[in-house]
Motif scaffolding. Structure first.
Motif: not given
Length: 186
Positions: A98-100, A121-122, A153-156, A161-168
């Motif tokens: 899912r997305q969160h 960020t999604v 880290g490992y979870a990458a 995919a993400i929508t928005g800020s990675y650093s967030n």
């Protein structure tokens, strides 16, 4: 900026600020992170970021403070840090396939002003098998992380995919933090 303090013991936040060339001290305040009744996630992360900044300012009144808080939301529910292996598995089962949304409240404050923003960020998480969860838990990485994972880290490998800020998602929305700091320099 003279006398800049990061109100966090997070190694990730420290690394993000160092990445953009900031020099700062670290002071990690003790703030009650309990969610208030009927509190929305955006209000929650903003309140905690501001509370952390204010707690540091009481000890260091001449400083400019950067504070942040990051949490996840799934179906309108705040998802915090796992309290145990079982809790982590419950979180991952809920997030699996899912997305969160990842919310960070960021606050920059000094004795004269307080400025805050909330960034969202999604994040899309692939379906996780029980074996994936066991292997990930064994890394030790999920402990102390909102949602029980670290995107850097490992979870990458579980996040297509993400929508928005990675650093967030890492824990500090850099673009917005630097924008707030720039407002203090004007």
């Amino acid at each position: 900026m003279a006398n800049l303090i990061l109100a966090s013991s997070s190694a990730r936040r420290k690394e993000l600020l160092e990445q953009v060339g900031l020099s700062f001290d670290i002071f990690s305040p003790d703030v009650d992170e309990s969610v208030r009744a009927d509190e929305s996630i955006d209000a929650y992360v903003k309140r905690l970021a501001e509370a952390k900044a204010q707690a540091v300012l009481t000890q260091c009144p001449n400083a400019t403070v950067i504070a942040a808080d990051t949490s996840l939301s799934l179906d309108g529910q705040i998802i915090g840090k796992p309290e145990s292996k079982q809790h982590a598995f419950e979180i991952w089962t809920a997030l699996s396939g899912r997305q969160h949304h990842v919310f960070s409240g960021v606050c920059v404050a000094n004795a004269k002003q307080v400025k805050s923003r909330v960034v969202t960020t999604v994040v899309y998480l692939q379906h996780l098998s029980h074996a994936d969860m066991e292997k990930y838990w064994a890394t030790g990485e999920p402990v102390g992380k909102a949602g029980g994972y670290a995107i850097q880290g490992y979870a990458a490998q579980f996040i297509p995919a993400i929508t928005g800020s990675y650093s967030n998602v890492v824990g500090l929305p850099l673009y917005e933090t630097l924008q707030l700091l720039a407002e203090f320099q004007n």
